[in-house]
Scaffold this active site. Sequence first.
Site, PDB file in Angstrom:
ATOM      1  N   HIS A  71      -3.449  39.015  -9.126  1.00 45.52           N
ATOM      2  CA  HIS A  71      -4.736  39.637  -8.782  1.00 45.52           C
ATOM      3  C   HIS A  71      -4.682  41.130  -9.059  1.00 45.52           C
ATOM      4  O   HIS A  71      -3.660  41.784  -8.864  1.00 45.52           O
ATOM      5  CB  HIS A  71      -5.119  39.349  -7.328  1.00 45.52           C
ATOM      6  CG  HIS A  71      -4.194  39.896  -6.288  1.00 45.52           C
ATOM      7  ND1 HIS A  71      -4.318  41.163  -5.765  1.00 45.52           N
ATOM      8  CD2 HIS A  71      -3.133  39.337  -5.649  1.00 45.52           C
ATOM      9  CE1 HIS A  71      -3.373  41.360  -4.853  1.00 45.52           C
ATOM     10  NE2 HIS A  71      -2.638  40.269  -4.754  1.00 45.52           N
ATOM     11  N   ASP A  73      -6.637  43.610  -7.664  1.00 46.77           N
ATOM     12  CA  ASP A  73      -6.975  44.533  -6.576  1.00 46.77           C
ATOM     13  C   ASP A  73      -5.757  44.826  -5.714  1.00 46.77           C
ATOM     14  O   ASP A  73      -4.737  44.144  -5.785  1.00 46.77           O
ATOM     15  CB  ASP A  73      -8.098  43.965  -5.711  1.00 46.77           C
ATOM     16  CG  ASP A  73      -7.744  42.624  -5.067  1.00 46.77           C
ATOM     17  OD1 ASP A  73      -7.163  41.771  -5.754  1.00 46.77           O
ATOM     18  OD2 ASP A  73      -8.028  42.438  -3.870  1.00 46.77           O
ATOM     19  N   GLU A 140      -8.697  39.535  -3.947  1.00 45.99           N
ATOM     20  CA  GLU A 140      -7.709  38.689  -3.274  1.00 45.99           C
ATOM     21  C   GLU A 140      -7.359  39.224  -1.902  1.00 45.99           C
ATOM     22  O   GLU A 140      -7.181  38.466  -0.942  1.00 45.99           O
ATOM     23  CB  GLU A 140      -6.445  38.598  -4.144  1.00 45.99           C
ATOM     24  CG  GLU A 140      -5.445  37.524  -3.702  1.00 45.99           C
ATOM     25  CD  GLU A 140      -4.429  38.010  -2.677  1.00 45.99           C
ATOM     26  OE1 GLU A 140      -3.693  37.176  -2.139  1.00 45.99           O
ATOM     27  OE2 GLU A 140      -4.387  39.227  -2.390  1.00 45.99           O
TER      28      GLU A 140
END
Length: 466
Positions: A71, A73, A140
């Site tokens: 992910h 983020d 996420e």
Amino acid sequence: MNYSDQVLKYFKQLAKIPRESGNEKEVSDFLVNFAKERNLEVTQDEALNVIIRKPASAGYEDHAIVALQGHMDMVCVKVEGSDHDFEKDPIKLLEEDGWITADGTTLGADDGIGVAFILAVLDDDSLKHGPIEAIITTEEETSMGGAGRLDLSQITAKYLINIDSEEEGILTVGCAGGLDLEIEFDKKFEKADGDFIEVGLKGFAGGHSGMEIDEFRLNANKTLGRLLEGIDGVQIATISGGVKRNAIASKANALVTVPNKDKAISLIKERIAEIKNEYKDVDPKGEIWVKEASFDGEVLTKELSKNIIDLLFVIPDGLYKKVGDSIVTSSNLGLIEDREGVIWISSMFRSEIDSQKFYKAAISKKIVESFGARAEITSEYSGWQREDSPIIDLAKEVWKDVHGDEMQIATTHGGLECGLFKKTLKDTEMISFGPEIQGAHSPEERVNIKSIANNFEFLIELLERI
């Protein structure tokens, strides 16, 4: 081949891009441009998830399709007094004694290192592997919203390798599911009756509410309730606490009025001494204080203030169940926010067993409602239950061949997107691994450079043998 340099090249590029959950447009576009510059097939959906496809190496066209997943983020937390702006400032990287860390902020190795692994594979045409589907998701760290909105019908991989684990030499084959219990007290005001005092906590270790919940660190939100509980006539003027819903609360603060400030301050100081003694071995560096204060504004009613404080005092928090070294079920009282019209509180529940997650949340919901507040379950996602598969045996074999020791097999109490993917991709065999990361979700986050090299070498060899 310098394996760590290959990965760190891309991690350093990612560190320059603000990418807090919900602010991923720039990093998502960076990934799209990365693919286009290399003539790789790429798609970007409305949730800003990015899928990049790389053809098989020559001679490996008939090998199974492998999905590499992470992910984009990161959790954004900074030390008290830092002027770092996560919306525009790059993460300042430091190298200390074989570790990469950041200057006063979270590092973003969770999961920037995983994404950097993927980019390093996509960029190296000398590697041997079958067709690759790189899946890099958004949100996420807050809700797994990106994975939840991803069109999984376009994923054809036989194997999915998630690169979002944080312990050297451990292959993760299951994870906890989670949900948030969002709590709201409607504000009701009355005239202040007494003198104002400030009660605060800061500088505690905090950390990842999944991976470190069994270390019994102080939760500042819970402790704020303990400091104020039972003080007659208390009225809340302001209250806040925590840094992120999925981080153990390392700070909290309340400005309150009390009928007898000297008595209240004396009692709170006694409690501070007790708390510091209790946590001297597991969380000794934090500060707790009480002092006289002033305030010019409305305060909450005595009844409402008591209900909020009592709820903080009694609501369950921390570890519920552990089997051997594996954490099974827990909750984390992560946030208290003074919002327009309401006092908002978040408690996050995790469990490998979905029924237990809902059961524990239901208990807290009953408690919340008994204090006159509303509670709603949000952001629920399923766990990933362990199952035996050939990819696990192959990974163990590769690790031993490359590094000479046995790879441990474990489940994690952290949330992984594998749980969401597995509900749809039932026949896809999944594993998760990653280099040694310590202190994730806190400004103490760091990643080990040698471990980066070890795990990237493992990934290269695993891809060749699949």
